[in-house]
Design a protein around this motif. Sequence first.
Motif, short mmCIF file in Angstrom:
data_model
loop_
_atom_site.label_atom_id
_atom_site.label_comp_id
_atom_site.label_asym_id
_atom_site.label_seq_id
_atom_site.Cartn_x
_atom_site.Cartn_y
_atom_site.Cartn_z
N THR A 62 21.55 -7.47 -46.41
CA THR A 62 22.48 -8.28 -47.20
C THR A 62 23.72 -8.64 -46.40
O THR A 62 24.16 -7.86 -45.55
CB THR A 62 22.86 -7.54 -48.52
OG1 THR A 62 23.64 -8.44 -49.33
CG2 THR A 62 23.69 -6.28 -48.30
N HIS B 85 16.54 -5.07 -63.90
CA HIS B 85 17.98 -5.26 -63.76
C HIS B 85 18.38 -6.68 -64.15
O HIS B 85 17.54 -7.56 -64.25
CB HIS B 85 18.43 -4.99 -62.32
CG HIS B 85 17.92 -6.02 -61.35
ND1 HIS B 85 16.61 -6.03 -60.89
CD2 HIS B 85 18.51 -7.10 -60.78
CE1 HIS B 85 16.43 -7.05 -60.08
NE2 HIS B 85 17.57 -7.73 -59.99
N ARG B 86 19.67 -6.84 -64.32
CA ARG B 86 20.27 -8.16 -64.52
C ARG B 86 21.19 -8.36 -63.32
O ARG B 86 21.88 -7.41 -62.93
CB ARG B 86 21.14 -8.08 -65.77
CG ARG B 86 21.08 -9.26 -66.64
CD ARG B 86 21.98 -9.08 -67.85
NE ARG B 86 21.20 -9.07 -69.07
CZ ARG B 86 21.17 -8.07 -69.93
NH1 ARG B 86 21.87 -6.98 -69.72
NH2 ARG B 86 20.46 -8.16 -71.03
N ASP B 87 21.20 -9.54 -62.73
CA ASP B 87 22.05 -9.74 -61.55
C ASP B 87 23.53 -9.79 -61.94
O ASP B 87 23.87 -10.36 -62.98
CB ASP B 87 21.68 -11.05 -60.84
CG ASP B 87 20.27 -11.00 -60.22
OD1 ASP B 87 19.74 -9.88 -60.05
OD2 ASP B 87 19.73 -12.08 -59.92
N SER C 38 25.67 -11.68 -60.88
CA SER C 38 26.14 -12.97 -60.34
C SER C 38 26.44 -13.97 -61.45
O SER C 38 26.20 -13.71 -62.63
CB SER C 38 25.04 -13.55 -59.45
OG SER C 38 23.86 -13.70 -60.23
N THR D 268 21.76 -16.95 -59.59
CA THR D 268 21.07 -16.52 -58.37
C THR D 268 20.00 -17.57 -58.07
O THR D 268 19.31 -18.02 -58.99
CB THR D 268 20.39 -15.15 -58.60
OG1 THR D 268 21.38 -14.21 -59.02
CG2 THR D 268 19.71 -14.64 -57.33
N GLY E 33 23.20 -14.71 -64.33
CA GLY E 33 23.58 -13.31 -64.23
C GLY E 33 24.64 -12.96 -65.28
O GLY E 33 24.95 -13.78 -66.16
N ALA F 117 17.41 -13.62 -52.13
CA ALA F 117 18.25 -13.99 -53.28
C ALA F 117 19.61 -14.46 -52.76
O ALA F 117 20.25 -13.77 -51.97
CB ALA F 117 18.42 -12.78 -54.20
N PHE G 60 23.02 -14.99 -54.15
CA PHE G 60 23.82 -14.69 -55.35
C PHE G 60 25.12 -15.47 -55.29
O PHE G 60 25.87 -15.33 -54.32
CB PHE G 60 24.20 -13.20 -55.39
CG PHE G 60 23.03 -12.26 -55.47
CD1 PHE G 60 22.27 -12.18 -56.63
CD2 PHE G 60 22.71 -11.44 -54.40
CE1 PHE G 60 21.19 -11.29 -56.71
CE2 PHE G 60 21.64 -10.55 -54.48
CZ PHE G 60 20.88 -10.48 -55.64
N TYR H 240 28.63 -15.49 -56.37
CA TYR H 240 29.64 -14.59 -56.95
C TYR H 240 31.01 -15.25 -56.89
O TYR H 240 31.32 -15.96 -55.93
CB TYR H 240 29.77 -13.31 -56.10
CG TYR H 240 28.62 -12.36 -56.13
CD1 TYR H 240 28.06 -11.92 -57.32
CD2 TYR H 240 28.12 -11.84 -54.93
CE1 TYR H 240 27.01 -11.01 -57.31
CE2 TYR H 240 27.08 -10.93 -54.92
CZ TYR H 240 26.53 -10.52 -56.11
OH TYR H 240 25.50 -9.63 -56.11
N GLN I 131 32.76 -5.94 -60.82
CA GLN I 131 31.83 -5.50 -59.78
C GLN I 131 31.89 -3.99 -59.56
O GLN I 131 30.86 -3.32 -59.47
CB GLN I 131 32.19 -6.22 -58.48
CG GLN I 131 31.02 -6.46 -57.59
CD GLN I 131 31.37 -7.37 -56.42
OE1 GLN I 131 32.54 -7.49 -56.04
NE2 GLN I 131 30.38 -8.02 -55.85
N GLY J 54 24.37 -0.50 -62.47
CA GLY J 54 23.75 -1.67 -63.09
C GLY J 54 23.05 -1.37 -64.41
O GLY J 54 22.36 -2.24 -64.95
#
Length: 343
Positions: A133, A216-218, A220, A223, A256, A286, A288, A290, A321, A329
Amino acid sequence: MEAGDDRKLVSNWPNVQFVPESYVHPPEKRPGKLVVQPCKTIPVVDFEGHDQTQIIQHIVKATEEFGFFQIINHGVSKKLMDDAMGVFKEFHGMSWKDKTSQRSKDPNKSCRFYTSSEKYTTEEAHVWRDALTHPCHPFEEYMQFWPAKPTRYRKVVGEYVQELRKLGDQILELLCQGLGLSTSYFSRGLVENPVLLVNHYPPCPDPSLTLGLVKHRDPSLITILLQEEINGLQVFKDGEWIGVDPLPHAFVVNGGYVLQMITNGKLKGAEHRAVTNSSVSRTSAAFFIYPSKDSIIEPAQALINACNPPQYRSMKFEDFQKNFLARSGNAEAVMQFISSMHD
Ligand SMILES: O=C(O)CCC(=O)C(=O)O
Ligand SMILES: [Fe+2]
């Protein structure tokens, strides 16, 4: 990842014959039947095939109903998509020594390479994935910390993320029009900090026991996902899992938490996961979108009124965050934290 952990990279295990105990998920969280709802899939939006009004209606409806849609004919060149996927696969195909030597050299540790999740030591069960990442904007600033190997990584990914920023702006502008928000609502601050996450799921000897990524849910705004033409992504809708059929040169777009908060729950951040398979590896990237750390995220004024009071609190993205990470998460805990009922 600490130096001593290098050999844990799931993509570099030699001759994997079984799923180690620490990768076996509790029965209720396992993939269950691996073939999911073949007749149901998420909507596909053709950016060239219809007029703008139809496209807007289509993506708003898809995001309301599924939180997910795919786009085709989106304007990003097929060659660039193929080159980007090629270099992502090449990165993950390198020796563990080459990959880990590309580990973060940046002072903020924002460019990272790790295995499973970033909570390796505390997670309930590991996931069958390695991940790279890094932030993408301003790319001139961050590029020096991106992998130097494969040698074309920086050039190809530099071009790719610039195209994805433009595509992200275009999608968000269409969503604004569909929601009745000013087209500049998602102006720079809210889209200022795009981050790329390149996932790699090697073949797994028993995909029924483990996951590539847990539900999970992002965190962001939206995405934009590039995936290989290999099944693996699933969306949770109305209590069941729907597979996202990979289409050639399509992008998968999902909302997100941030989009959910800004639209006061009208548009959903959908829950999803990745499953593995026993025959081939799968790579996905991905992008994202943000907000910047200082951006305030809250329900848009235009979407709240006496009948629709704010469902979410106002907070700096940075605080969201931090709390998202602290709660690993966990959907229920995150929802409770962002809810306007939170005390
Ligand atoms: O690999 C996939 O298809 C899903 C990736 C994903 O959900 C993520 O990186 O947040
Ligand atoms: Fe995700």
